[in-house]
Write a protein that holds these residues in place. Structure first.
Motif, PDB file in Angstrom:
ATOM      1  N   VAL A  81       2.488  -9.460   9.248  1.00 55.02           N
ATOM      2  CA  VAL A  81       3.669  -8.669   8.922  1.00 55.02           C
ATOM      3  C   VAL A  81       4.806  -8.930   9.905  1.00 55.02           C
ATOM      4  N   MET A  82       5.998  -9.186   9.357  1.00 58.23           N
ATOM      5  CA  MET A  82       7.218  -9.279  10.157  1.00 58.23           C
ATOM      6  C   MET A  82       7.800  -7.865  10.275  1.00 58.23           C
ATOM      7  N   THR A  83       8.191  -7.476  11.473  1.00 52.64           N
ATOM      8  CA  THR A  83       8.598  -6.089  11.709  1.00 52.64           C
ATOM      9  C   THR A  83      10.085  -5.936  12.002  1.00 52.64           C
ATOM     10  N   VAL A  84      10.887  -6.962  11.722  1.00 50.48           N
ATOM     11  CA  VAL A  84      12.285  -6.952  12.163  1.00 50.48           C
ATOM     12  C   VAL A  84      13.274  -6.585  11.059  1.00 50.48           C
ATOM     13  N   PHE A  85      12.766  -6.226   9.871  1.00 46.25           N
ATOM     14  CA  PHE A  85      13.659  -5.914   8.760  1.00 46.25           C
ATOM     15  C   PHE A  85      13.636  -4.432   8.422  1.00 46.25           C
ATOM     16  N   ASP A  86      14.712  -3.958   7.805  1.00 48.11           N
ATOM     17  CA  ASP A  86      14.771  -2.579   7.331  1.00 48.11           C
ATOM     18  C   ASP A  86      13.714  -2.370   6.239  1.00 48.11           C
ATOM     19  N   GLY A  87      13.291  -1.114   6.081  1.00 47.01           N
ATOM     20  CA  GLY A  87      12.327  -0.787   5.040  1.00 47.01           C
ATOM     21  C   GLY A  87      10.888  -1.055   5.419  1.00 47.01           C
ATOM     22  N   LEU A  88      10.598  -1.240   6.717  1.00 43.91           N
ATOM     23  CA  LEU A  88       9.240  -1.581   7.138  1.00 43.91           C
ATOM     24  C   LEU A  88       8.246  -0.478   6.787  1.00 43.91           C
ATOM     25  N   LYS A  89       8.628   0.772   6.978  1.00 43.30           N
ATOM     26  CA  LYS A  89       7.683   1.868   6.712  1.00 43.30           C
ATOM     27  C   LYS A  89       7.269   1.879   5.243  1.00 43.30           C
ATOM     28  N   GLU A  90       8.208   1.677   4.351  1.00 43.77           N
ATOM     29  CA  GLU A  90       7.881   1.655   2.928  1.00 43.77           C
ATOM     30  C   GLU A  90       6.973   0.467   2.589  1.00 43.77           C
ATOM     31  N   GLU A  91       7.279  -0.683   3.174  1.00 43.27           N
ATOM     32  CA  GLU A  91       6.430  -1.856   2.938  1.00 43.27           C
ATOM     33  C   GLU A  91       5.029  -1.635   3.525  1.00 43.27           C
ATOM     34  N   ALA A  92       4.956  -0.978   4.675  1.00 42.75           N
ATOM     35  CA  ALA A  92       3.664  -0.696   5.293  1.00 42.75           C
ATOM     36  C   ALA A  92       2.834   0.242   4.423  1.00 42.75           C
ATOM     37  N   ASP A  93       3.449   1.284   3.916  1.00 41.38           N
ATOM     38  CA  ASP A  93       2.719   2.237   3.066  1.00 41.38           C
ATOM     39  C   ASP A  93       2.185   1.549   1.819  1.00 41.38           C
ATOM     40  N   ALA A  94       3.001   0.686   1.209  1.00 41.52           N
ATOM     41  CA  ALA A  94       2.564  -0.023   0.004  1.00 41.52           C
ATOM     42  C   ALA A  94       1.424  -0.981   0.325  1.00 41.52           C
ATOM     43  N   LEU A  95       1.486  -1.646   1.467  1.00 43.10           N
ATOM     44  CA  LEU A  95       0.428  -2.579   1.850  1.00 43.10           C
ATOM     45  C   LEU A  95      -0.870  -1.836   2.150  1.00 43.10           C
ATOM     46  N   LYS A  96      -0.777  -0.735   2.857  1.00 38.44           N
ATOM     47  CA  LYS A  96      -1.986   0.030   3.161  1.00 38.44           C
ATOM     48  C   LYS A  96      -2.661   0.509   1.880  1.00 38.44           C
ATOM     49  N   ALA A  97      -1.872   0.926   0.917  1.00 36.31           N
ATOM     50  CA  ALA A  97      -2.438   1.366  -0.357  1.00 36.31           C
ATOM     51  C   ALA A  97      -3.132   0.216  -1.085  1.00 36.31           C
ATOM     52  N   ALA A  98      -2.504  -0.953  -1.092  1.00 38.49           N
ATOM     53  CA  ALA A  98      -3.087  -2.108  -1.780  1.00 38.49           C
ATOM     54  C   ALA A  98      -4.332  -2.624  -1.075  1.00 38.49           C
ATOM     55  N   ALA A  99      -4.362  -2.501   0.251  1.00 35.42           N
ATOM     56  CA  ALA A  99      -5.453  -3.077   1.037  1.00 35.42           C
ATOM     57  C   ALA A  99      -6.608  -2.111   1.252  1.00 35.42           C
ATOM     58  N   ARG A 100      -6.458  -0.872   0.819  1.00 33.35           N
ATOM     59  CA  ARG A 100      -7.507   0.127   1.048  1.00 33.35           C
ATOM     60  C   ARG A 100      -8.828  -0.341   0.440  1.00 33.35           C
ATOM     61  N   ASP A 101      -9.864  -0.377   1.280  1.00 31.21           N
ATOM     62  CA  ASP A 101     -11.224  -0.768   0.872  1.00 31.21           C
ATOM     63  C   ASP A 101     -11.333  -2.231   0.459  1.00 31.21           C
ATOM     64  N   MET A 102     -10.344  -3.039   0.783  1.00 26.42           N
ATOM     65  CA  MET A 102     -10.372  -4.453   0.427  1.00 26.42           C
ATOM     66  C   MET A 102     -10.901  -5.333   1.560  1.00 26.42           C
TER      67      MET A 102
END
Length: 282
Positions: free
Chosen positions: A35-56
């Motif tokens: 993950v690149m952390t230097v762009f706006d909207g990181l929290k939203e992208e993080a939440d979406a990734l955590k949801a997709a990666a749950r139990d994966m």
């Protein structure tokens, strides 16, 4: 079957890239992303990734970014235009020891903190955009920050696996030359690395990516890592990075029906090997 990591780089560089990576994780076609952390909207992208990666069983890592046509998190790494330096400029400065270690350390620290704030904890692994994490000056800052913030994380060693080299593979060998001693330096801080690396090529459209991916996966040993750069092209990506169309080529191969054939042909399974975290097998 060998356990390997198939890692998609550049999560959060653009919405089209992030969405493609999430889909591949959810479909168990890759088992890591950085993950690149230097762009706006990181929290939203993080939440979406955590949801997709749950139990994966996917490893979610920090892609330390010190080059590119976008702004750093700290002033010390900003050039006259307010952006990171180009890779060529950073490389020369690092190799000639003219890179400011305090500025580098401050930016690396800020990116670790941004990751922790967005994801609610430290990264599972650490690597670098354009492999800057193995360079002189940068290496010391990245290793120190990893030991401090994420001591259980594994780091990407870009020393190429011999079997994963693509012909003479000047690019892969050059990247590997910068990584000389990286695994040793990490071990001194009780940090672990992958065992062998593949995935470097010139990203030109003339390649048969399915054949390349099969070659890379066949060539890395147990505990090896193959990097990929899947994505959908959108306006933010076009504005931020020259690697565009080939991301869609990679994405189509990774999500296609032939991906299972590629994994079987390479005799690998996507799983974090012992010592590289405690994720469930993908």
């Amino acid at each position: 079957m060998r356990r390997v990591v198939l890692c998609a780089d550049d999560y959060a560089i653009a919405p089209g890239v992030s969405e493609a990576i999430r889909q591949l994780i959810a479909a168990r076609r890759i088992n890591a992303t950085s993950v690149m952390t230097v762009f706006d909207g990181l929290k939203e992208e993080a939440d979406a990734l955590k949801a997709a990666a749950r139990d994966m069983g996917a490893s979610i890592g920090l892609h330390v970014t010190l080059t590119g046509t976008f702004a750093p998190l700290t002033a010390g790494m900003a050039g006259p235009l307010g952006t990171f330096p180009a890779l060529s400029a950073l490389l020369v400065a690092a190799l000639t020891r003219r890179l400011d270690p305090k500025a580098v350390a401050a930016e690396v620290e800020a990116q670790f903190l941004a990751f922790a704030e967005a994801f609610g904890g430290p990264p599972d692994h650490v690597d670098g955009h354009q492999h800057v994490h193995v360079l002189p000056v940068v290496r010391r800052a990245v290793l120190a920050a990893t030991a401090r913030h994420a001591p259980k994380a594994w780091l990407r060693d870009v020393t190429p696996a011999k079997g994963a080299l693509n012909g003479f593979d000047f690019k892969g060998r050059l990247i590997g030359s910068f990584a000389r001693g990286f695994a040793r330096d990490a071990a001194r801080l009780s940090l672990v690395t992958n065992s062998g690396f593949g995935g470097a090529y010139d990203f030109s459209a003339g390649h048969d990516f399915a054949a390349l991916l099969t070659h890379f996966l066949k060539g890395v040993p147990e505990g090896g890592l193959v990097m990929v750069h899947p994505g959908r092209v959108d306006d933010p990506l076009t504005a931020r990075d020259p690697l565009t169309h080939q991301r869609e080529v990679e994405y189509e191969v990774l999500r296609g029906e032939g991906m299972r054939v590629i994994l079987d042909a390479a005799d690998v399974r996507l799983s974090l090997p012992e010592g590289m975290g405690h994720k469930a097998a993908a």
